[in-house]
Write an enzyme that holds these catalytic residues in place. Structure first.
Site, PDB file in Angstrom:
ATOM      1  N   SER A  17      39.581  38.829  57.368  1.00 14.92           N
ATOM      2  CA  SER A  17      39.722  37.579  57.324  1.00 14.92           C
ATOM      3  C   SER A  17      41.447  37.757  56.609  1.00 14.92           C
ATOM      4  CB  SER A  17      39.086  36.813  56.058  1.00 14.92           C
ATOM      5  OG  SER A  17      39.176  37.422  54.840  1.00 14.92           O
ATOM      6  N   THR A  18      42.139  36.678  56.563  1.00 15.11           N
ATOM      7  CA  THR A  18      43.414  36.848  56.140  1.00 15.11           C
ATOM      8  C   THR A  18      43.311  37.211  54.600  1.00 15.11           C
ATOM      9  OG1 THR A  18      43.426  34.317  55.849  1.00 15.11           O
ATOM     10  CG2 THR A  18      44.611  35.081  57.577  1.00 15.11           C
ATOM     11  N   TRP A  54      25.433  47.091  52.363  1.00 14.34           N
ATOM     12  CA  TRP A  54      24.411  48.136  53.008  1.00 14.34           C
ATOM     13  C   TRP A  54      24.651  49.650  52.937  1.00 14.34           C
ATOM     14  CZ3 TRP A  54      25.043  52.014  56.629  1.00 14.34           C
ATOM     15  CH2 TRP A  54      23.834  52.232  57.623  1.00 14.34           C
ATOM     16  N   ASP A 103      28.637  39.635  57.268  1.00 16.94           N
ATOM     17  CA  ASP A 103      29.044  39.879  55.914  1.00 16.94           C
ATOM     18  C   ASP A 103      27.771  40.997  55.641  1.00 16.94           C
ATOM     19  OD1 ASP A 103      30.355  40.129  53.558  1.00 16.94           O
ATOM     20  OD2 ASP A 103      29.417  38.456  52.488  1.00 16.94           O
ATOM     21  N   GLY A 104      28.076  41.940  54.343  1.00 14.50           N
ATOM     22  CA  GLY A 104      26.991  42.871  53.771  1.00 14.50           C
ATOM     23  C   GLY A 104      27.360  43.983  54.289  1.00 14.50           C
ATOM     24  N   ASN A 105      28.260  44.634  54.893  1.00 17.65           N
ATOM     25  CA  ASN A 105      28.487  45.819  55.249  1.00 17.65           C
ATOM     26  C   ASN A 105      28.677  46.808  54.111  1.00 17.65           C
ATOM     27  OD1 ASN A 105      28.616  45.101  57.907  1.00 17.65           O
ATOM     28  ND2 ASN A 105      30.863  45.319  58.224  1.00 17.65           N
ATOM     29  N   ASN A 144      41.110  39.437  53.527  1.00 17.89           N
ATOM     30  CA  ASN A 144      40.353  40.906  53.275  1.00 17.89           C
ATOM     31  C   ASN A 144      41.795  41.855  53.119  1.00 17.89           C
ATOM     32  OD1 ASN A 144      37.917  40.151  55.547  1.00 17.89           O
ATOM     33  ND2 ASN A 144      37.930  40.299  53.352  1.00 17.89           N
ATOM     34  N   TRP A 145      42.947  41.451  53.278  1.00 12.15           N
ATOM     35  CA  TRP A 145      44.286  42.435  53.018  1.00 12.15           C
ATOM     36  C   TRP A 145      43.981  42.549  51.497  1.00 12.15           C
ATOM     37  CZ3 TRP A 145      46.720  44.676  56.967  1.00 12.15           C
ATOM     38  CH2 TRP A 145      46.715  44.037  58.242  1.00 12.15           C
ATOM     39  N   GLU A 190      25.928  23.363  62.744  1.00 10.93           N
ATOM     40  CA  GLU A 190      24.726  23.846  61.855  1.00 10.93           C
ATOM     41  C   GLU A 190      25.138  25.060  61.190  1.00 10.93           C
ATOM     42  OE1 GLU A 190      22.072  21.909  61.385  1.00 10.93           O
ATOM     43  OE2 GLU A 190      23.110  20.377  62.617  1.00 10.93           O
ATOM     44  N   ARG A 249      31.651  52.596  51.504  1.00  8.07           N
ATOM     45  CA  ARG A 249      31.364  51.457  52.016  1.00  8.07           C
ATOM     46  C   ARG A 249      31.938  51.352  53.441  1.00  8.07           C
ATOM     47  NH1 ARG A 249      31.739  46.555  49.478  1.00  8.07           N
ATOM     48  NH2 ARG A 249      33.220  45.623  50.970  1.00  8.07           N
TER      49      ARG A 249
HETATM   50  C1  IPE Z   1      33.779  37.197  54.873  1.00  6.82           C
HETATM   51  O1  IPE Z   1      33.355  38.033  54.065  1.00  6.82           O
HETATM   52  C2  IPE Z   1      34.994  37.620  55.968  1.00  6.82           C
HETATM   53  C3  IPE Z   1      34.414  38.408  56.908  1.00  6.82           C
HETATM   54  C4  IPE Z   1      33.131  38.616  57.187  1.00  6.82           C
HETATM   55  C5  IPE Z   1      35.251  39.109  57.922  1.00  6.82           C
HETATM   56  P1  IPE Z   1      33.927  38.371  52.646  1.00  6.82           P
HETATM   57  O2  IPE Z   1      33.051  39.693  52.031  1.00  6.82           O
HETATM   58  O3  IPE Z   1      35.479  38.699  52.725  1.00  6.82           O
HETATM   59  O4  IPE Z   1      33.922  36.984  51.916  1.00  6.82           O
HETATM   60  P2  IPE Z   1      33.861  36.742  50.237  1.00  6.82           P
HETATM   61  O5  IPE Z   1      35.006  37.269  49.641  1.00  6.82           O
HETATM   62  O6  IPE Z   1      32.257  36.955  49.888  1.00  6.82           O
HETATM   63  O7  IPE Z   1      33.722  35.136  50.354  1.00  6.82           O
HETATM   64  C1  IPE Z   2      32.002  42.163  55.730  1.00  5.47           C
HETATM   65  O1  IPE Z   2      31.239  43.124  54.859  1.00  5.47           O
HETATM   66  C2  IPE Z   2      33.056  42.644  56.467  1.00  5.47           C
HETATM   67  C3  IPE Z   2      34.360  42.602  56.116  1.00  5.47           C
HETATM   68  C4  IPE Z   2      34.567  41.558  55.193  1.00  5.47           C
HETATM   69  C5  IPE Z   2      35.523  43.045  56.467  1.00  5.47           C
HETATM   70  P1  IPE Z   2      31.879  43.379  53.094  1.00  5.47           P
HETATM   71  O2  IPE Z   2      32.846  44.406  53.174  1.00  5.47           O
HETATM   72  O3  IPE Z   2      32.326  41.876  52.865  1.00  5.47           O
HETATM   73  O4  IPE Z   2      30.428  43.809  52.567  1.00  5.47           O
HETATM   74  P2  IPE Z   2      29.829  43.261  51.364  1.00  5.47           P
HETATM   75  O5  IPE Z   2      29.935  41.716  51.218  1.00  5.47           O
HETATM   76  O6  IPE Z   2      30.891  43.794  50.252  1.00  5.47           O
HETATM   77  O7  IPE Z   2      28.443  43.762  51.153  1.00  5.47           O
HETATM   78 MG    MG Z   3      31.555  40.429  51.762  1.00 10.98          MG
END
Ligand code: IPE
Ligand code: IPE
Ligand code: MG
Length: 253
Positions: A79-80, A39, A34-36, A82-83, A217, A47
């Site tokens: 994730s399901t 970043w 997470d965090g792309n 993320n659609w 953990e 993004r």
């Molecule tokens: C979790 O990240 C899913 C993946 C890293 C693929 P999200 O960014 O989708 O999660 P939430 O929305 O912060 O819970």
């Molecule tokens: C995680 O990065 C990758 C996916 C969920 C696909 P994010 O896209 O959720 O990055 P943030 O959380 O918005 O920084």
């Molecule tokens: Mg995220």
């Protein structure tokens, strides 16, 4: 219930509760990448650039963890849920996943890595679905570290899929125990994750490995996924070794 039948989680093979401290490396490490997006935004970039950079990090993370003795590495890529993101971002993520599979499979195969997809394939574009199937077939016989890529994966979806299959197979409700249930999960072939690492600072599971993480953990770091480096991973594994896993029992019992 048959007398003496176990109902609790399976203890890790070869490890007693009292011997957890100072124990060997975790066998299975799962990562919530997470965090792309953040970043990229912090650098004034779109993004999708963060997702590109994030995908490039997987190779080094895999190398680092396998070098530290980890046998199974699971990365949560899509994730399901993320659609539900804007179409441009979803399309961009599909393109990045496709390129990553096409460009990296040969190299992973050379390095004896077994690649396994966790998640649904029905909603993937046909070309991407084929690329994923080819990568799995090509690397199926490899004996090195296993890389699970969770893409279009959701823990609740996985559990429902298992229940559907169990019903279809006509399993007698009286025979349905935890060992039977786990055979219907995507991860039937491997141990549950010992350690789940989430980058990006959030402290939630976001529908990842819900069944399998019962006794994992958990470690979270504010580091954004594209900034995660081997030195921090090594520190996380060292911290893991200091934890005491009790599985509901008593220490030293
Ligand atoms: C979790 O990240 C899913 C993946 C890293 C693929 P999200 O960014 O989708 O999660 P939430 O929305 O912060 O819970
Ligand atoms: C995680 O990065 C990758 C996916 C969920 C696909 P994010 O896209 O959720 O990055 P943030 O959380 O918005 O920084
Ligand atoms: Mg995220």
């Amino acid at each position: 219930m048959e007398p003496g039948k176990r109902t609790g989680p399976e203890p890790p093979r070869g490890r007693g509760i009292a011997r957890c401290r100072g124990d060997a490396a975790p066998r299975h490490v799962a990562l919530i990448m997470d965090g792309n997006g953040r970043w990229a935004i912090r650098r004034g970039l779109p993004r999708i650039e963060g997702h590109r950079r994030g995908a490039d990090r997987i190779r080094e993370v895999l190398e680092t963890l396998s070098g530290l003795g980890v046998e199974y590495v699971t990365v949560y890529a899509f994730s399901t849920e993320n659609w539900g993101r804007p179409k441009d971002e979803v399309d961009g993520l599909m393109d990045i996943f496709y390129s990553a599979v096409e460009e990296q499979t040969g190299d992973l195969h050379q390095r004896n890595v077994r690649v396994i997809h966790l998640g649904r394939t029905a909603n993937l574009r046909p070309g991407l679905r084929r690329a994923v199937e080819n990568a799995q077939q090509l690397t199926a016989g490899n004996t090195g570290v296993t890389l699970h890529v969770a893409f279009d994966y959701g823990g609740r979806d996985e559990i429902l899929r298992a229940v559907r299959r169990i019903i279809r197979d006509g399993v007698d409700p009286e025979d349905l125990d935890e060992a039977t249930f786990r055979r219907y999960l995507y991860t039937a072939h491997c141990p549950d994750p010992d350690l789940i690492i989430r980058t990006g600072g959030e402290q939630r599971i976001s529908n990842f490995l819900l069944w399998q993480s019962a006794y994992s953990e958990y470690y979270h770091t504010p580091t954004l996924w594209p900034d995660l480096r081997p030195a921090e991973l090594a520190q996380v594994l060292a911290a893991y070794r200091q934890r005491q896993r009790r599985y509901g029992a008593l220490a030293g019992a």
